[in-house]
Design an enzyme around this catalytic site. Structure first.
Site, mmCIF file in Angstrom:
data_model
loop_
_atom_site.group_PDB
_atom_site.id
_atom_site.type_symbol
_atom_site.label_atom_id
_atom_site.label_comp_id
_atom_site.label_asym_id
_atom_site.label_seq_id
_atom_site.Cartn_x
_atom_site.Cartn_y
_atom_site.Cartn_z
ATOM 1 C CB THR A 1 -3.088 -11.573 -0.923
ATOM 2 O OG1 THR A 1 -2.997 -9.855 -0.582
ATOM 3 C CG2 THR A 1 -3.161 -10.987 -2.856
ATOM 4 C CG HIS B 1 0.012 -4.369 5.524
ATOM 5 N ND1 HIS B 1 1.723 -5.046 5.986
ATOM 6 C CD2 HIS B 1 -0.281 -5.736 4.165
ATOM 7 C CE1 HIS B 1 1.275 -6.515 5.623
ATOM 8 N NE2 HIS B 1 1.024 -6.434 3.982
ATOM 9 C CG ASN C 1 4.277 -9.583 5.777
ATOM 10 O OD1 ASN C 1 5.109 -10.098 6.446
ATOM 11 N ND2 ASN C 1 2.681 -10.299 5.629
ATOM 12 C CE1 TYR D 1 3.149 -6.009 -0.505
ATOM 13 C CE2 TYR D 1 3.231 -7.090 1.690
ATOM 14 C CZ TYR D 1 2.834 -7.204 0.180
ATOM 15 O OH TYR D 1 3.009 -8.412 -0.870
ATOM 16 C CG ASN E 1 7.614 -8.309 -1.142
ATOM 17 O OD1 ASN E 1 7.693 -8.760 -2.142
ATOM 18 N ND2 ASN E 1 6.210 -8.125 0.037
HETATM 19 C C1 PHB Z 1 1.204 -11.562 -1.092
HETATM 20 O O1 PHB Z 1 0.422 -10.894 -1.993
HETATM 21 O O2 PHB Z 1 2.012 -12.755 -1.667
HETATM 22 C C2 PHB Z 1 0.932 -10.519 -0.078
HETATM 23 C C3 PHB Z 1 0.346 -9.690 0.138
HETATM 24 C C4 PHB Z 1 0.333 -8.864 1.318
HETATM 25 C C5 PHB Z 1 0.879 -9.568 2.655
HETATM 26 C C6 PHB Z 1 1.719 -10.337 2.003
HETATM 27 C C7 PHB Z 1 1.664 -11.736 0.738
HETATM 28 O O3 PHB Z 1 1.151 -9.111 3.699
#
Ligand code: PHB
Length: 358
Positions: A26, A175, A178, A180, A235
């Site tokens: 990102t 994805h 992490n 999400y 997260n």
């Molecule tokens: C972030 O924006 O920090 C971020 C985004 C997607 C990811 C991990 C971190 O999978």
């Protein structure tokens, strides 16, 4: 001769000149309307010597956004912007897949249409703060998706896949890592549902499975990868039995014949992590395995030679070294990355890192 980072490989239908993968990163530098712009084209083009580029996480719909200036794949202008990126990478002989992203609860009403509440498996507020256009703001309690809404979310993944293929991408990566949306369904600290999408591991993996089935139906399994992060607490997420859960995930994904499984092998940010055997995880998945997190050249080559992994994705090293592949080939020193320019900003710290050629 033993295999190493420089051995060619085919992942699904995508033939790669080496096993050095650019991890999704990102960078928050999309233009107006979350459209990829000229400096984004330059950034990816500079890194086209990677065997495979995985784009930065890319929101699949207006409700999938959770950060400023991330490039989407849900408007015509975004597709046109991405086409320029893809064409530039292909012109340099590179391969590139788009990472399909829905952030779920890791968002904020100010980033969503009509100030909507973020959606999630369950109405559980993450600890911490969202990055918004107005600065850091406390996360809010998300709205739990109704079961009747799930097909609509799956349809967003399908449409985004169509859009990615229309932009010319070599494939897509789902994805599911992490913290999400898909990871929020997988792990039991964030999924407290009592319907068929919650409860045991089979139910918690159902949404990922449905998304994979439907994305595979439009793209073909040989153009689809999946990314997971069994241990990553990033997260505000965790699971009570990650080995059992993710062995199951690998087992149910295996029969699709996907292009690859991509695994973040630890946590982003230090903390006590439960024990986990990634070699055991990998035994449950018969296709190519991309490992990621804090690998260097030596460790990557050793893991590939041992047969534990097939490819290795590098993140921070690719931020600072557009010619990482050449530097590995020559055992040259690496540029150090400037953390202050990771997220957002200008061309500085984005497309101005020097190559060996100067
Ligand atoms: C972030 O924006 O920090 C971020 C985004 C997607 C990811 C991990 C971190 O999978």
């Amino acid at each position: 001769m033993a295999l190493d980072l420089f051995s060619p490989i085919k992942v699904g239908s995508i033939a790669l000149k080496n096993r050095i993968v650019m991890a999704p990163l990102t960078r928050n530098r999309a233009g107006e309307g979350n459209v990829p712009r000229e400096m984004n084209v330059t950034y990816y083009e500079q890194r086209a010597s990677a065997g495979l580029i995985i784009t930065e996480a890319t929101p699949i719909s207006a409700m999938a956004h959770g950060y400023p200036a991330t490039p989407g794949i849900h408007t015509e202008a975004q597709v046109a912007g991405w086409r320029k990126v893809v064409d530039a990478v292909h012109a340099k002989g590179g391969k590139i897949v788009l990472q399909l992203w829905h952030v779920g609860r890791i968002s904020h009403p100010s980033l969503l249409p009509d100030n909507a509440l973020p959606v999630a498996p369950s109405a559980i507020k993450p600890a911490g703060q969202a990055f918004t256009y107005q600065g850091l703001q406390d996360f809010v309690t998300p709205r739990a998706l109704a079961a009747e809404e799930i097909p609509g979310v799956v349809a967003e993944y399908v449409q985004a896949t169509r859009n990615a293929l229309a932009a010319g991408f070599d494939g897509v990566e789902i994805h599911a890592a992490n913290g999400y949306l898909l990871d929020q369904f997988l792990r039991d600290s964030t999924n407290k549902r009592t319907d068929i999408y919650g409860g045991d591991k089979v139910n918690r993996a159902r949404l990922l499975l449905e998304v994979t089935q439907n994305v595979v139906a439009v793209a073909g399994a040989d153009k689809v990868g999946v990314r997971i992060s069994p241990l990553n607490p990033f997260n505000d997420i965790s699971d009570s039995n990650p080995q059992d859960l993710f062995n199951h995930v690998a087992r149910v994904l295996s029969p699709f014949g996907l292009a690859y499984l991509h695994v973040v092998e630890g946590g982003m940010g230090g903390s006590d992590l439960p024990p986990f055997d990634f070699v055991e995880l990998r035994k449950n998945f018969s296709g190519p395995y991309i490992a990621n997190l804090a690998y260097d050249k030596a460790r990557a080559n050793a893991a590939i030679a041992a047969g534990n992994v097939d490819l290795v994705a590098f993140g921070v090293p690719f931020i600072a070294n557009p010619d990482l592949v050449e530097r590995f080939a020559r055992d040259a020193a690496l540029n150090q990355a400037d953390q202050s320019s990771f997220y957002g900003g200008t061309e500085k710290g984005y497309i101005d890192y020097p190559t060996l050629q100067g």
